[in-house]
Design an enzyme around this catalytic site. Structure first.
Site, PDB file in Angstrom:
ATOM      1  N   ARG A  51      71.859  -9.543  33.177  1.00  0.00           N
ATOM      2  CA  ARG A  51      72.780 -10.586  33.153  1.00  0.00           C
ATOM      3  C   ARG A  51      72.562 -11.748  33.997  1.00  0.00           C
ATOM      4  O   ARG A  51      72.767 -12.995  33.754  1.00  0.00           O
ATOM      5  CB  ARG A  51      74.384  -9.881  33.366  1.00  0.00           C
ATOM      6  CG  ARG A  51      75.188 -10.622  32.453  1.00  0.00           C
ATOM      7  CD  ARG A  51      76.808  -9.956  32.740  1.00  0.00           C
ATOM      8  NE  ARG A  51      76.647  -8.722  32.693  1.00  0.00           N
ATOM      9  CZ  ARG A  51      77.149  -7.860  31.688  1.00  0.00           C
ATOM     10  NH1 ARG A  51      77.305  -8.316  30.595  1.00  0.00           N
ATOM     11  NH2 ARG A  51      77.201  -6.518  31.901  1.00  0.00           N
ATOM     12  N   TYR A  52      72.335 -11.417  35.378  1.00  0.00           N
ATOM     13  CA  TYR A  52      72.342 -12.415  36.335  1.00  0.00           C
ATOM     14  C   TYR A  52      70.693 -12.372  36.750  1.00  0.00           C
ATOM     15  O   TYR A  52      70.124 -11.251  36.656  1.00  0.00           O
ATOM     16  CB  TYR A  52      73.089 -12.142  37.581  1.00  0.00           C
ATOM     17  CG  TYR A  52      74.353 -11.944  37.225  1.00  0.00           C
ATOM     18  CD1 TYR A  52      75.298 -13.054  37.600  1.00  0.00           C
ATOM     19  CD2 TYR A  52      75.096 -10.803  37.109  1.00  0.00           C
ATOM     20  CE1 TYR A  52      76.713 -13.082  37.005  1.00  0.00           C
ATOM     21  CE2 TYR A  52      76.339 -10.541  36.867  1.00  0.00           C
ATOM     22  CZ  TYR A  52      77.275 -11.498  36.819  1.00  0.00           C
ATOM     23  OH  TYR A  52      78.528 -11.493  36.564  1.00  0.00           O
ATOM     24  N   ARG A  59      69.541  -9.421  39.497  1.00  0.00           N
ATOM     25  CA  ARG A  59      70.085  -8.182  39.564  1.00  0.00           C
ATOM     26  C   ARG A  59      69.786  -7.686  38.107  1.00  0.00           C
ATOM     27  O   ARG A  59      70.270  -8.548  37.273  1.00  0.00           O
ATOM     28  CB  ARG A  59      71.261  -7.947  40.337  1.00  0.00           C
ATOM     29  CG  ARG A  59      72.543  -8.548  39.496  1.00  0.00           C
ATOM     30  CD  ARG A  59      73.721  -9.063  40.392  1.00  0.00           C
ATOM     31  NE  ARG A  59      73.671 -10.462  40.638  1.00  0.00           N
ATOM     32  CZ  ARG A  59      74.275 -11.465  40.930  1.00  0.00           C
ATOM     33  NH1 ARG A  59      75.965 -10.839  40.533  1.00  0.00           N
ATOM     34  NH2 ARG A  59      74.293 -12.618  40.991  1.00  0.00           N
ATOM     35  N   CYS A 111      79.549  11.270  32.968  1.00  0.00           N
ATOM     36  CA  CYS A 111      80.468  11.297  34.478  1.00  0.00           C
ATOM     37  C   CYS A 111      81.272  12.481  34.767  1.00  0.00           C
ATOM     38  O   CYS A 111      81.385  13.480  33.932  1.00  0.00           O
ATOM     39  CB  CYS A 111      81.487   9.969  34.081  1.00  0.00           C
ATOM     40  SG  CYS A 111      80.766   8.372  33.478  1.00  0.00           S
ATOM     41  N   CYS A 160      87.397   8.058  32.305  1.00  0.00           N
ATOM     42  CA  CYS A 160      88.440   7.327  32.646  1.00  0.00           C
ATOM     43  C   CYS A 160      89.135   6.529  31.439  1.00  0.00           C
ATOM     44  O   CYS A 160      88.360   6.122  30.698  1.00  0.00           O
ATOM     45  CB  CYS A 160      88.305   6.083  33.661  1.00  0.00           C
ATOM     46  SG  CYS A 160      87.272   6.673  35.170  1.00  0.00           S
ATOM     47  N   CYS A 190      88.020   2.993  30.673  1.00  0.00           N
ATOM     48  CA  CYS A 190      86.526   2.650  30.603  1.00  0.00           C
ATOM     49  C   CYS A 190      86.096   1.682  29.624  1.00  0.00           C
ATOM     50  O   CYS A 190      86.188   1.972  28.624  1.00  0.00           O
ATOM     51  CB  CYS A 190      85.736   4.045  30.861  1.00  0.00           C
ATOM     52  SG  CYS A 190      84.049   3.579  30.845  1.00  0.00           S
ATOM     53  N   ARG A 228      83.050   1.119  28.949  1.00  0.00           N
ATOM     54  CA  ARG A 228      81.804   1.562  28.463  1.00  0.00           C
ATOM     55  C   ARG A 228      82.235   2.991  27.581  1.00  0.00           C
ATOM     56  O   ARG A 228      81.528   3.906  27.542  1.00  0.00           O
ATOM     57  CB  ARG A 228      80.777   1.812  29.365  1.00  0.00           C
ATOM     58  CG  ARG A 228      80.148   0.739  30.152  1.00  0.00           C
ATOM     59  CD  ARG A 228      78.689   1.121  30.805  1.00  0.00           C
ATOM     60  NE  ARG A 228      78.290  -0.252  31.084  1.00  0.00           N
ATOM     61  CZ  ARG A 228      78.113  -0.437  32.291  1.00  0.00           C
ATOM     62  NH1 ARG A 228      78.284   0.354  33.456  1.00  0.00           N
ATOM     63  NH2 ARG A 228      77.864  -1.669  33.014  1.00  0.00           N
ATOM     64  N   ASP A 262      89.273  -4.689  31.244  1.00  0.00           N
ATOM     65  CA  ASP A 262      88.513  -5.129  30.168  1.00  0.00           C
ATOM     66  C   ASP A 262      88.990  -4.732  29.053  1.00  0.00           C
ATOM     67  O   ASP A 262      89.683  -3.929  28.690  1.00  0.00           O
ATOM     68  CB  ASP A 262      86.965  -4.616  30.111  1.00  0.00           C
ATOM     69  CG  ASP A 262      86.315  -5.320  31.461  1.00  0.00           C
ATOM     70  OD1 ASP A 262      86.291  -6.250  31.779  1.00  0.00           O
ATOM     71  OD2 ASP A 262      85.750  -4.332  32.177  1.00  0.00           O
ATOM     72  N   ASP A 285      85.385  -9.816  33.919  1.00  0.00           N
ATOM     73  CA  ASP A 285      84.423 -10.070  33.306  1.00  0.00           C
ATOM     74  C   ASP A 285      84.514 -10.749  31.925  1.00  0.00           C
ATOM     75  O   ASP A 285      85.576 -10.179  31.114  1.00  0.00           O
ATOM     76  CB  ASP A 285      83.508  -8.349  32.955  1.00  0.00           C
ATOM     77  CG  ASP A 285      82.575  -8.014  33.981  1.00  0.00           C
ATOM     78  OD1 ASP A 285      81.627  -8.753  33.754  1.00  0.00           O
ATOM     79  OD2 ASP A 285      82.938  -7.143  34.781  1.00  0.00           O
ATOM     80  N   LYS A 300      80.968 -12.033  35.810  1.00  0.00           N
ATOM     81  CA  LYS A 300      82.294 -11.895  36.501  1.00  0.00           C
ATOM     82  C   LYS A 300      82.708 -13.347  36.882  1.00  0.00           C
ATOM     83  O   LYS A 300      81.810 -14.104  37.375  1.00  0.00           O
ATOM     84  CB  LYS A 300      82.079 -11.205  37.597  1.00  0.00           C
ATOM     85  CG  LYS A 300      82.218  -9.511  37.172  1.00  0.00           C
ATOM     86  CD  LYS A 300      82.045  -8.977  38.513  1.00  0.00           C
ATOM     87  CE  LYS A 300      81.884  -7.567  38.222  1.00  0.00           C
ATOM     88  NZ  LYS A 300      80.557  -6.942  37.494  1.00  0.00           N
TER      89      LYS A 300
HETATM   90  S1  SF4 Z   1      84.772   4.113  34.664  1.00  0.00           S
HETATM   91 FE1  SF4 Z   1      83.525   4.808  32.770  1.00  0.00          FE
HETATM   92  S2  SF4 Z   1      81.625   4.978  33.610  1.00  0.00           S
HETATM   93 FE2  SF4 Z   1      83.084   4.863  35.329  1.00  0.00          FE
HETATM   94  S3  SF4 Z   1      83.407   6.998  35.842  1.00  0.00           S
HETATM   95 FE3  SF4 Z   1      85.161   6.377  34.515  1.00  0.00          FE
HETATM   96  S4  SF4 Z   1      84.479   6.858  32.570  1.00  0.00           S
HETATM   97 FE4  SF4 Z   1      82.683   7.059  34.026  1.00  0.00          FE
END
Ligand code: SF4
Length: 365
Positions: free
Chosen positions: A96-97, A100, A109, A113, A116, A118, A279, A316, A323
């Site tokens: 994206r940048y 990096r 994971c 979460c 999340c 993603r 997000d 973001d 960001k």
């Molecule tokens: S925010 Fe998403 S990628 Fe990060 S630990 Fe939690 S579930 Fe996994």
């Protein structure tokens, strides 16, 4: 049987297991099965031990225990809210940048979460990790782009890799001359601190590149004694750490909770780095705050803790535009309020102090 007896010894992945441990009510089970079919669920024993099943507003539960609201997508929510796909030249890489890249080697994971960004891409049901051919193509991409100075291993959670595999990945990246920095974003030191073994810490250190670890935690209670010891092991090995947190409704959206979290990071020698505005991931509206509230909290934080404890409040921009800082502004031209215009306004500013009082700069001599 006491609540302690109900604490799980293994990671909970099914709504029925959450029910058995008193984390969800029986009448929610049907909806939660639908949520779990779409988004991965995992609550490690360490995180489960922090949850008070008797508290419907428990800030740890809100992060990991699924809710029926996740089935409803709100306005603007998007399966790829920060545009990873748009900026992915080869599988596993997000560029994206200029200087990096994100390098997504794993898609699993320790915990999942509920907010999340993603969430449509992580979890055991979302495919497999990067296959060897795709992995090599990603490494080649980094090698062919001399402008890439920093490689950010993210996820999934890179500390879910075995020490042996992590050693290989770190060596492959560090073997590229221009890749000077390897940053790993992880939740493992808080979610499953037992994984931070001597072998895993040794794998973080690599000749030819400097390693940084960014710890994701959102509530001070996550920094348990075990988590603090895991972080100390990483830092004592010479690997600096920064933090990243997400501003979450009902978790840390008050000044006292944010203050406690930032103080806990600094006590652990972890420099607060980012506080992300939530997000627009699908089904996460119940966990997001407003930008105005986030700015109020950042103002409050400025008055409560030193600069060492101040993260950057960032958003973001949807679509993959990167960001941007969205914290409150403190400085404005003195002539920005016409009725208060002063003769020398062009050369003066109004600046708010940590109490909210406004001063002119430079002051009148
Ligand atoms: S925010 Fe998403 S990628 Fe990060 S630990 Fe939690 S579930 Fe996994």
């Amino acid at each position: 049987m006491s609540k302690t007896d109900l604490r799980p010894a293994v990671t909970l992945r099914q709504p029925a297991e959450l029910l058995a441990h008193g984390f969800v009510p029986a009448d929610a089970l049907a909806d939660l099965e639908k949520v779990a079919a779409r988004y991965a669920v995992a609550v490690t024993p360490d995180m489960a031990a922090l949850i008070d099943p008797g508290d419907p507003d428990d800030p740890i539960a809100r992060q990991f225990i699924p809710r029926a609201e996740e089935l409803v997508s709100g306005p603007g929510e998007n399966a790829d809210p920060i545009g990873d796909q748009t900026h992915s030249p080869v599988p596993g890489i997000v560029h994206r940048y200029p200087d990096r890249v994100l390098f997504k080697v794993v898609h699993v994971c320790a915990v999942y979460c509920r907010f999340c960004f993603r969430r449509e891409m992580v979890g055991p049901a979302k495919g497999t990790g990067l296959a060897q051919a795709a992995y090599e193509r990603a490494i080649d991409y980094i090698r062919m782009h001399p402008e890439i100075w920093e490689v950010i291993l993210t996820g999934g959670d890179p500390l879910m890799l075995s020490p042996r595999r992590l050693t290989e990945v770190m060596a492959d990246i560090a073997g590229i001359d221009h890749a000077k920095i390897i940053r790993l974003h992880t939740r493992v030191p808080v979610a499953d601190p037992s994984r931070i073994t001597g072998d895993l810490i040794a794998a973080l250190k690599v000749r030819g590149a400097t390693t940084w670890v960014a710890l994701h935690a959102n509530h001070a209670r996550e920094l348990t004694e075990k988590a603090r010891a895991a972080c100390a092991g990483i830092i004592d090995a010479g690997v600096p750490m920064v933090s990243q947190s997400v501003l979450l409704r009902g978790v840390n959206d008050n000044a006292a909770a944010l203050e406690a979290l930032m103080r806990a990071f600094v006590e652990c020698r972890i420099k607060p780095y980012y506080l992300h505005h939530g997000d627009l991931a699908p089904g996460t509206a119940h966990l997001r705050t407003t930008l105005e509230h986030g700015q109020q909290l950042m103002r409050a934080l400025r008055g409560r803790v030193s600069g060492l404890c101040q993260p950057d409040y960032v958003l973001d921009i949807p679509g993959g535009h990167g960001k941007s800082p969205v914290g409150p502004g403190y400085l404005s031209p003195a002539n920005s309020f016409p009725r208060q215009r002063e003769p020398d306004a062009e050369t003066r500013y109004r600046i708010a102090d940590y109490c909210g009082d406004v001063h002119l700069y430079p002051p009148k001599s």
